[in-house]
Design a protein around this motif. Structure first.
Motif, PDB file in Angstrom:
ATOM      1  N   ARG A  32      34.095 -10.632  17.997  1.00 48.09           N
ATOM      2  CA  ARG A  32      34.823  -9.869  18.999  1.00 48.09           C
ATOM      3  C   ARG A  32      34.300 -10.247  20.365  1.00 48.09           C
ATOM      4  NH1 ARG A  32      33.624  -4.163  16.284  1.00 48.09           N
ATOM      5  NH2 ARG A  32      35.749  -4.002  17.036  1.00 48.09           N
ATOM      6  N   GLU A  33      35.203 -10.511  21.273  1.00 47.07           N
ATOM      7  CA  GLU A  33      34.766 -10.843  22.621  1.00 47.07           C
ATOM      8  C   GLU A  33      35.538  -9.982  23.606  1.00 47.07           C
ATOM      9  OE1 GLU A  33      36.515 -14.973  23.041  1.00 47.07           O
ATOM     10  OE2 GLU A  33      35.183 -15.277  21.316  1.00 47.07           O
ATOM     11  N   ARG A  34      34.841  -9.612  24.675  1.00 49.08           N
ATOM     12  CA  ARG A  34      35.472  -8.799  25.691  1.00 49.08           C
ATOM     13  C   ARG A  34      36.069  -9.729  26.732  1.00 49.08           C
ATOM     14  NH1 ARG A  34      34.278  -3.749  24.881  1.00 49.08           N
ATOM     15  NH2 ARG A  34      35.553  -2.219  26.018  1.00 49.08           N
ATOM     16  N   GLU A  35      37.339  -9.566  27.021  1.00 49.06           N
ATOM     17  CA  GLU A  35      37.915 -10.302  28.140  1.00 49.06           C
ATOM     18  C   GLU A  35      37.306  -9.756  29.412  1.00 49.06           C
ATOM     19  OE1 GLU A  35      42.149  -9.677  28.001  1.00 49.06           O
ATOM     20  OE2 GLU A  35      42.464 -11.638  27.081  1.00 49.06           O
TER      21      GLU A  35
ATOM     22  N   SER B 220      38.615  -6.491  31.844  1.00 50.66           N
ATOM     23  CA  SER B 220      39.643  -5.776  31.105  1.00 50.66           C
ATOM     24  C   SER B 220      38.969  -5.059  29.954  1.00 50.66           C
ATOM     25  CB  SER B 220      40.697  -6.746  30.580  1.00 50.66           C
ATOM     26  OG  SER B 220      41.501  -6.096  29.617  1.00 50.66           O
ATOM     27  N   ARG B 221      39.513  -3.945  29.553  1.00 55.27           N
ATOM     28  CA  ARG B 221      38.950  -3.289  28.360  1.00 55.27           C
ATOM     29  C   ARG B 221      39.603  -3.821  27.093  1.00 55.27           C
ATOM     30  NH1 ARG B 221      41.431  -2.441  31.591  1.00 55.27           N
ATOM     31  NH2 ARG B 221      42.284  -0.969  33.041  1.00 55.27           N
ATOM     32  N   ARG B 222      40.403  -4.846  27.312  1.00 58.39           N
ATOM     33  CA  ARG B 222      41.024  -5.496  26.166  1.00 58.39           C
ATOM     34  C   ARG B 222      39.980  -6.281  25.379  1.00 58.39           C
ATOM     35  NH1 ARG B 222      46.517  -7.160  28.260  1.00 58.39           N
ATOM     36  NH2 ARG B 222      47.858  -6.159  26.737  1.00 58.39           N
ATOM     37  N   GLU B 223      40.089  -6.221  24.073  1.00 52.89           N
ATOM     38  CA  GLU B 223      39.161  -6.986  23.266  1.00 52.89           C
ATOM     39  C   GLU B 223      39.924  -8.124  22.595  1.00 52.89           C
ATOM     40  OE1 GLU B 223      35.023  -5.645  21.468  1.00 52.89           O
ATOM     41  OE2 GLU B 223      36.686  -4.255  21.419  1.00 52.89           O
ATOM     42  N   ARG B 224      39.222  -9.218  22.407  1.00 57.27           N
ATOM     43  CA  ARG B 224      39.826 -10.378  21.780  1.00 57.27           C
ATOM     44  C   ARG B 224      39.091 -10.644  20.485  1.00 57.27           C
ATOM     45  NH1 ARG B 224      43.301 -12.962  22.906  1.00 57.27           N
ATOM     46  NH2 ARG B 224      44.405 -13.477  24.780  1.00 57.27           N
TER      47      ARG B 224
ATOM     48  N   THR C  14      44.609 -10.165  20.539  1.00 61.34           N
ATOM     49  CA  THR C  14      44.087  -8.879  20.980  1.00 61.34           C
ATOM     50  C   THR C  14      44.473  -7.810  19.968  1.00 61.34           C
ATOM     51  OG1 THR C  14      46.079  -8.259  22.172  1.00 61.34           O
ATOM     52  CG2 THR C  14      44.447  -9.557  23.372  1.00 61.34           C
TER      53      THR C  14
END
Lengths: 161, 161
Positions: free
Chosen positions: B78-81, B84-88, B48
């Motif tokens: 880039r992928e969105r979990e 969550s606004r967390r990006e992976r 992340t």
DNA sequence: CGCGTCTTTCACAAATTTGTGAAGTTACCG
DNA sequence: CGGTAACTTCACAAATTTGTGAAAGACGCG
């Protein structure tokens, strides 16, 4: 002035600047890129330091630096005109693309770094495995590129004699 | 903190910095190189934004810039979990080397510049011929690289399943 | 062997690039 | 619908890179 400038200086300059710009985008420093493009567009494939300085409107110092860079990465060779302190720079017209594309020395260092990483992280860890596979890829490529160049030469010889 | 840091943070960091340095020498900007190396050395191949910032000791802004760069050249995705606004961010473990080696877009532009040069300088002039042959080379390479990747995949599948 | 020309080296100024803090935006979650 | 966590954008300061003029160095020639 020799034939170096070519029939239409405008056209030559347009090509030189345009092609150099592409090289710059690929990571080649600006002056070396311009010098290289100028050589590529010269009729004989060679230019003297003074010709380069004049054509590109740069100082002798800039030519010197660019030329040193290009020689170091084997994109040009420098030859002394017998009976003159004038130096002639020449594109390796048959080999330069190998230098640009295969970049063997760089790949070797990548391999070294990867190899050390595998050892450090452990060959059985997931990350270690990823690194090992990557290393494997580069080793594969390195061998295969040699074959590709072989094929190119065969193709070229057939086409251009 | 997830498993991202790995068992031995020291070892991971050593590899990351060392490998990144090699990429930098090959012309990759520093922050993207470090971020990429960190992803390569992670166990899952994903990290992340916060993990990257922490591990590399850089600001979120720097991560943002590096990640944008890497995504643009298709070295990561880039992928969105979900939830969550967390990006992976993830290394394209099967494709990233193609991006690094073939650099198709760049070669395309080289070809365009060369092609224009041939037209400008005249296909029959010595310089024009040199440019034409160079163009020919790149077109050849472009085709052959596709075959090379094919061979790599076959080799890899056999070896790694 | 010393003159004159060509090239390289050096120190510096200009320009570019890089990474940061801080403000701004987006969109999950309650 | 706010509150807020996460990412992005922006303006700027620091660091690096780049190209120059000037001086020093190399070397063929007379």
């Amino acid at each position: 002035m020799t034939e170096a400038v070519g029939r239409d200086p405008e056209a030559v300059s347009a090509f030189v600047e345009h092609f150099a710009a592409q090289l710059v985008e690929a990571g080649v420093p600006r002056m070396p890129a311009r010098v290289f493009a100028a050589l590529l567009a010269s009729d004989t494939g060679t230019l003297t330091s003074a010709e380069l300085a004049g054509q590109l409107r740069i100082s002798p110092a800039a030519v010197s630096g660019a030329v040193r860079y290009l020689a170091q990465v084997h994109l040009i060779s420098r030859e002394r005109e017998p009976g003159s302190r004038r130096e002639r720079y020449r594109v390796h017209s048959d080999q330069w693309y190998e230098a640009l594309t295969s970049r063997e020395a760089i790949i070797k260092r990548w391999e070294a770094a990867l190899s050390e990483g595998v050892a450090r992280l452990g060959p059985e860890s997931p990350a270690g495995r990823r690194l090992a596979e990557t290393l494997d890829f580069f080793e594969f490529i390195e061998k295969d590129v040699a074959g590709m160049m072989e094929r190119w030469r065969a193709y070229r010889d057939r086409k251009y004699g």
